[in-house]
Design a protein around this motif. Structure first.
Motif, PDB file in Angstrom:
ATOM      1  N   MET A   1     -20.662  23.981  46.894  1.00 34.19           N
ATOM      2  CA  MET A   1     -20.002  23.931  45.703  1.00 34.19           C
ATOM      3  C   MET A   1     -18.889  23.872  46.093  1.00 34.19           C
ATOM      4  SD  MET A   1     -21.599  26.862  42.400  1.00 34.19           S
ATOM      5  CE  MET A   1     -21.293  28.175  43.531  1.00 34.19           C
TER       6      MET A   1
ATOM      7  N   GLU B   1     -23.657  18.781  45.673  1.00 35.81           N
ATOM      8  CA  GLU B   1     -24.205  19.514  46.094  1.00 35.81           C
ATOM      9  C   GLU B   1     -25.220  19.730  46.585  1.00 35.81           C
ATOM     10  OE1 GLU B   1     -21.388  21.560  42.771  1.00 35.81           O
ATOM     11  OE2 GLU B   1     -22.794  22.000  42.950  1.00 35.81           O
TER      12      GLU B   1
ATOM     13  N   PHE C   1     -21.758  30.955  47.458  1.00 36.32           N
ATOM     14  CA  PHE C   1     -23.144  30.166  47.098  1.00 36.32           C
ATOM     15  C   PHE C   1     -24.669  30.450  47.258  1.00 36.32           C
ATOM     16  CE2 PHE C   1     -26.491  26.817  48.519  1.00 36.32           C
ATOM     17  CZ  PHE C   1     -26.638  26.329  47.506  1.00 36.32           C
TER      18      PHE C   1
END
Length: 221
Positions: free
Chosen positions: A105, A152, A184
């Protein structure tokens, strides 16, 4: 599952949990009713925000469209109120080294690409309001995991891919449990916990908690 073309080539092989058809019907009904009611209520606010965004940059679009990955790895176009300058995507490459979240991210608390109006609507999460259209289209749900970007997903492990076994949501367990304060890995764990425990009552709890979080809006940027 067959691969997507071009930049959306994603290997998607995960064990899918069987869903009860009654749950799906009730959840979809709640999504439709909730999004329609919300759009009627917020329409004056949405119009005002659109005017402010347009006044800040007359030549830039009001609605920002971005390809996200939904259930079973299917790409869709997600809508947001534009909160950044026009060439934000190009400039992101220059800022990757300043990413403040570990994992697949990108988040910056003081992102220089964010406009003046953008800071306000991101802080209050009002930039997410157009996603109610995605809910009406069935691409998103009111509650579910955050829909990731294709780049991602290319970094996902098979474990992370389990996030894509359900329809993504406008809000979820991650958003009401710390949002950008969490990394994350924490986001993945919260999403998988939601997938395992999901129910209509849990969705209602998350929606109510979302309103409470938005009032404080400490972790949004």
């Amino acid at each position: 599952m067959p691969q997507h073309q071009g930049d959306l080539d994603i290997q998607f092989q995960v064990h899918k949990r069987l869903e009860h058809p009654i749950f799906n019907i009730v959840k979809r009904s709640m999504d439709l009713c909730g999004s329609i009611i919300a759009m009627v209520i917020i329409s004056p606010i949405l119009i005002a925000l659109c005017v402010l965004i347009k006044l800040e940059d007359w030549h830039a679009p009001i609605i920002y469209k971005q390809i996200r990955i939904g259930k079973d790895g299917r790409p869709f176009e997600m809508y947001k109120l534009r909160s950044m300058i026009r060439n934000a995507e190009e400039k992101q490459q220059e800022l990757l080294h300043r990413n403040e979240i570990q994992g697949a991210m990108f988040k910056m608390k003081n992102d220089p690409r964010v406009t003046s109006v953008g800071r306000f609507i991101r802080k209050t999460s009002m930039d997410e309001l157009p996603q109610l259209v995605n809910v009406l289209k069935g691409e998103m749900s009111l509650v579910g995991p955050r829909p990731p970007l294709p780049r991602e997903v290319h970094e996902y492990t098979s474990y992370d891919m389990q996030r894509l076994t359900v329809i993504p949501g406008c809000t979820g367990l991650w958003q009401v449990s710390g949002r950008n304060r969490l990394g994350f890995k924490e986001m993945v764990e919260l999403d998988l916990r939601y997938i395992e425990k999901r129910s209509i009552l849990l969705d209602i709890f998350i929606l109510l908690r979302t309103f409470r979080v938005l009032i404080g809006s400490k972790d949004a940027y």
